[in-house]
Write an enzyme that holds these catalytic residues in place. Structure first.
Site, PDB file in Angstrom:
ATOM      1  N   ASN A  93       0.642  -4.422  -6.420  1.00 20.38           N
ATOM      2  CA  ASN A  93      -0.160  -3.483  -5.656  1.00 20.38           C
ATOM      3  C   ASN A  93      -0.230  -2.187  -6.468  1.00 20.38           C
ATOM      4  OD1 ASN A  93      -1.446  -2.019  -3.514  1.00 20.38           O
ATOM      5  ND2 ASN A  93      -0.565  -3.476  -2.077  1.00 20.38           N
TER       6      ASN A  93
ATOM      7  N   CYS B  45       0.838  -1.190   0.000  1.00 23.19           N
ATOM      8  CA  CYS B  45       0.000   0.000   0.000  1.00 23.19           C
ATOM      9  C   CYS B  45       0.886   1.259   0.000  1.00 23.19           C
ATOM     10  CB  CYS B  45      -0.885  -0.029   1.237  1.00 23.19           C
ATOM     11  SG  CYS B  45      -2.177   1.184   1.175  1.00 23.19           S
TER      12      CYS B  45
ATOM     13  N   CYS C 164      -3.270   3.236 -37.226  1.00 19.27           N
ATOM     14  CA  CYS C 164      -4.305   2.998 -38.246  1.00 19.27           C
ATOM     15  C   CYS C 164      -5.624   2.629 -37.562  1.00 19.27           C
ATOM     16  CB  CYS C 164      -3.879   1.866 -39.178  1.00 19.27           C
ATOM     17  SG  CYS C 164      -5.141   1.481 -40.411  1.00 19.27           S
TER      18      CYS C 164
END
Lengths: 416, 448
Positions: free
Chosen positions: A200, A135, A388
């Site tokens: 994460n 985290c 393209c």
């Protein structure tokens, strides 16, 4: 019907699709609803000493009229008491004994805390734990989360804390906010990790409101970096999974995470070496109902390929991604662009892209709609075929120049 | 007649603006082609991919400047251009999906400018700056386009307009449910904001002598348009209730809407765009029964397809292969006597009347919409070389045989359907020719 079930590091699951730890696995209500709808497993939102969160928390980047190409979150781990979470986890496991229930944990660096918590998780009947070493916001400033994942020694030590005195499979969730993901991965393995999950979320500032100059998301008049996820991060996740799948010093199962929205995304992760996958943003965007398309799509794909089980995919293409030095050099093999004039709609995007950002090898001819490639000058960069708008109009054709030589082979030939 | 609320509603613009959401989504459909075919498809050469990209990026003011830079009557063109045969017809997406709705996106940008941009638009300065005085005779789209270009190059421009407002047919000849009056009036204001001096209600030839203009200006641009709708040449055209379509439309655009009872039976003669405008206008003024008479067949009709579709949706009845031979009535129209026609065998477009008996079509209002009068009177007066009623001009400069005298717009009486955008392109081209000539004896400054 192919067999979608997986056994990941000793954790069995009816299919390889797990909900990733996040706002969508915060409660028993959510996880049970998801299992009812067909998800194979769930990683509970990180349990730890309950935190106080902030508001607002999420921001997204849109592209080309589509919402949430990327998502960013500054929400922290669970804001609910540990007891409540563990009680609900036990209830979910009782009601869904065949589904994978993994408990994400984030605790301070204290062996007693860890051994105590591992016992309590075992008591719930959960199938394993996932250590949140990834985290990137909030908790990292308190000495947890990605600061652990960013220092291999810490990763190894805390993994060892979790492993000691518990037989539960331990998955270590890795942060991508490192220069070489193999280092913390090897450290986690050295600490005893049974498996790794990645990636994460990525450090990010999502954007500013150009009118107010406030960041997104913002809390009153300030913002903070947050964790970036969603479809836009898939290439980073694929790279990191393949890097570990090809690392002999990481001989443990990998759980792929990052931008998985469709069965195709999952197949890519599986082919590069993931044994199961976790989904977060897509389910937060569209709801748990997307599981039907994931399982049905994967099943149809396996049937079409004549494969009996998910396991037949795992790692089957991992050897296709590797070191640049093992790629054949352009005097050995090249591709050249061929513009199929019958499909060309005349937008000239290939021409301008090649002329300004490529190798100036596309010409426009008077009175002719379709530009033409000077094949001798084409380096096979793909740019024209990427810009393209007509699928199949620009084809990259293989040219095998006979000789097989990579940089590595060249260096040994010339005597370096 | 004092318009009722329902009349006012009936004269609101038929095509609704795209919503902000639709504008954004449609703008994202543009591929942003390089050397885009749509630009070639626009007679004024608007940088369409650029303005659409500006819309997609949320800068509608910039988009409106990109449009006005090439076409000062872009707000009108956004509404009435036959886009299917111009920009949208050339859009590459006709080949892989359906064309980007360029006209409606242009309208979104111009609507924004009309609502929010005040004063003169910040158009890019033209590098070449000249000094010179140019008179423009006729404040319609051709004249306005010439004026804008000349002004932006530093010229002094005087516009002489016979009507009470600028805009020409945009102001007086297009029904307001296709183009609200405010749009062309705004375009007139744009030209003033760019610095033009405008003389309204001033008819050159009576109020000001042509010779005076020739003497006092470095160049004169005639953009006088065409004349009234000609007489059909049948008995009864002088009866009350017989209208010139342009007068009819003009009245609907000024303060007094023509009075039409619901029971009125309206017959429009002709099947061009003006005929459709007049017919749908009559319908929206309350007439329940509106018929269009055309002496040729459906496939020969000069009106645009979308105009035809619109007329059918509005409930206009078409009478093909029908020629009026007499308007019947004592003081007021009561009926029109009709005769069936048939094509002449062979490649010509000529028609002949059948020998079958004629019949009376009851009518209370007849609207003539068979084109506009072309006259050589002006060209003879100015001693300009002309072929029939059409002055001979240089195809690049639009200069006539008279040195310094230019002719642009509908007065060149194009054989095909005249369009605002073509008129604007001609005005611009003539202006550039004038600038090139003035450059010879003017200061040229490079933009910093």
């Amino acid at each position: 019907m192919a067999d979608l079930s997986v056994n990941f590091a000793g954790i069995s699951s009816p299919n390889p699709f797990w909900l990733a730890s996040g706002p969508l696995t915060n409660t028993g209500y959510q996880v049970m609803k998801a299992f009812d709808m067909g998800w194979g497993g769930a990683v509970w939102k990180t349990v730890g000493e309950p935190v106080i969160n902030v508001s607002s928390r999420l921001a997204a980047i849109d592209y080309g009229g589509r919402r949430m190409m990327g998502l960013n979150n500054i929400e922290l781990i669970s804001d609910r008491p540990i007891d409540d979470n563990l009680r609900e986890i036990a209830e979910v496991k009782r009601r869904f004994p065949h589904h994978a229930v993994i408990v994400s944990l984030m605790l301070a660096s204290d062996p007693t805390l860890w051994s105590d918590m591992m016992r309590r998780v075992e008591d719930t009947g959960a199938d394993g734990v996932e250590l949140n070493f990834g985290c990137p916001h909030g908790m990292s400033e308190r000495g947890m989360g990605s600061v652990v994942g960013q220092v291999p020694e810490y990763s190894q030590q805390i993994t060892a804390y979790a492993k000691s005195g518990s037989s539960l499979p331990v998955i270590v969730k890795l942060t991508p906010n490192v220069t070489d993901v193999r280092m913390p991965a090897r450290a986690a393995v050295a600490g005893g990790a049974d498996a790794l999950s990645l990636i994460n979320t990525i450090n990010s500032v999502m954007g500013l409101d150009v009118e107010t100059w406030l960041p997104d998301p913002h809390v009153a008049d300030r913002g903070s970096h947050g964790g970036y996820c969603g479809p836009a991060v898939k290439p980073i996740g694929l790279y990191m999974v393949s890097a570990l799948a090809n690392d002999r010093r990481v001989p443990v199962p990998l759980c792929g995470i990052g931008g998985i929205e469709t069965w195709r995304d999952a197949v890519e992760y599986l082919l590069l070496g993931a044994g199961a996958v976790q989904v977060c943003t897509a389910a937060m965007h569209y709801g748990f109902r997307i599981i039907d398309d994931l399982t049905e799509g994967l099943n149809d794909y396996l049937d079409r390929k004549g494969l009996a089980s998910v396991q037949d995919l795992v790692g089957k293409a991992k050897h296709r991604v590797g070191d640049w030095n093992d790629l054949r050099l352009s005097y050995s093999y090249k591709t050249v662009a061929e513009i199929h004039a019958d499909q060309c709609i005349g937008c000239n995007l290939c021409f301008v892209a090649c002329d300004d950002g490529g190798h100036q090898c596309i010409d426009r001819l008077p009175g002719q709609r379709a530009p033409v490639v000077r094949k001798d000058d084409c380096v096979g960069c793909n740019l024209c075929s990427l810009v393209c708008p007509v699928p199949g109009c620009i084809e990259m054709q293989d040219i095998d120049l006979g000789l097989v030589e990579t940089w590595r082979q060249r260096q040994s030939r010339v005597g370096f | 007649m004092i318009p009722t609320d329902s009349t006012l509603r009936a004269f609101e613009e038929v095509v609704p603006p795209l919503t902000d959401r639709e504008v954004h989504e449609e703008a994202l459909r543009c591929y942003y082609c390089d050397d885009a075919p749509c630009i070639q498809g626009c007679p004024t050469g608007i940088d369409i991919p650029r303005f659409i990209r500006q819309i997609a990026q949320g800068d509608l003011a910039a988009a409106s400047r990109t449009i006005l830079d090439a076409n000062i009557v872009g707000a009108t063109c956004a509404r009435i251009c036959p886009t299917a045969t111009l920009c949208e017809g050339a859009c590459v997406r006709t080949r892989d999906s359906h064309p980007v709705a360029i006209g409606r996106l242009q309208r979104a940008a111009m609507d924004y400018a009309m609502q929010y941009v005040t004063g003169a638009p910040r158009l890019p300065r033209r590098q070449t700056q000249v000094t010179g005085k140019v008179a423009i005779v006729g404040g319609g789209p051709a004249g306005l386009a010439a004026a804008a270009e000349l002004l932006r190059h530093g010229c002094h421009v005087d516009i002489y307009e016979a009507q009470a407002a600028l805009g020409g047919l945009d102001t007086y000849g297009i029904v307001s449910f296709r183009e609200p009056l405010a749009v062309s009036l705004w375009e007139g204001e744009l030209i003033r904001s760019l610095g033009a001096t405008v003389y309204l209600n001033t008819h050159v030839g009576t109020d000001v002598a042509w010779q005076t203009l020739k003497d006092q200006y470095d160049a004169v641009v005639t953009a006088v348009g065409l004349g009234k709708v000609p007489m059909i040449g049948i008995a009864g055209e002088d009866l009350l209730g017989v209208w010139d379509a342009l007068d009819f439309i003009q009245q609907s655009k000024t303060d007094s809407y023509p009075q039409i009872a619901a029971s009125s039976r309206v017959v429009v003669i002709g099947a061009g765009n003006t005929a459709i405008d007049a017919a749908t206008c009559a319908k929206r003024l309350g007439a329940e029964n509106v018929r269009i008479l055309y002496r040729r067949g459906e496939q020969d009709m000069p009106a645009y397809d979308y105009e035809y579709s619109f007329a059918k949706q509005e409930g206009i009845v078409f009478e093909w292969w029908t020629q009026p031979v007499e308007i019947v009535g004592t003081t007021h129209v009561e009926a029109v006597r009709c005769q069936r026609t048939r094509p002449v065998e062979g490649p010509s477009k000529a028609v002949v009347m059948n020998d079958t008996p004629s019949w009376l079509m009851p009518a209370d209002i007849i609207i003539r919409a068979i084109g506009q009068t072309k006259s050589d009177a002006l060209w003879r007066l100015l001693d300009i070389q002309h072929q029939g009623a059409v002055p001979v001009v240089d195809p690049h400069t639009y200069e006539t045989s008279c040195h310094g005298l230019y002719a642009v717009g509908d007065c060149l009486a194009p054989s095909a359907e005249a369009t605002v955008v073509t008129a604007a392109a001609q005005g611009k081209q003539a202006a550039r020719a004038i600038i090139a000539r003035l450059e010879g004896h003017s200061i040229t400054k490079q933009e910093g």
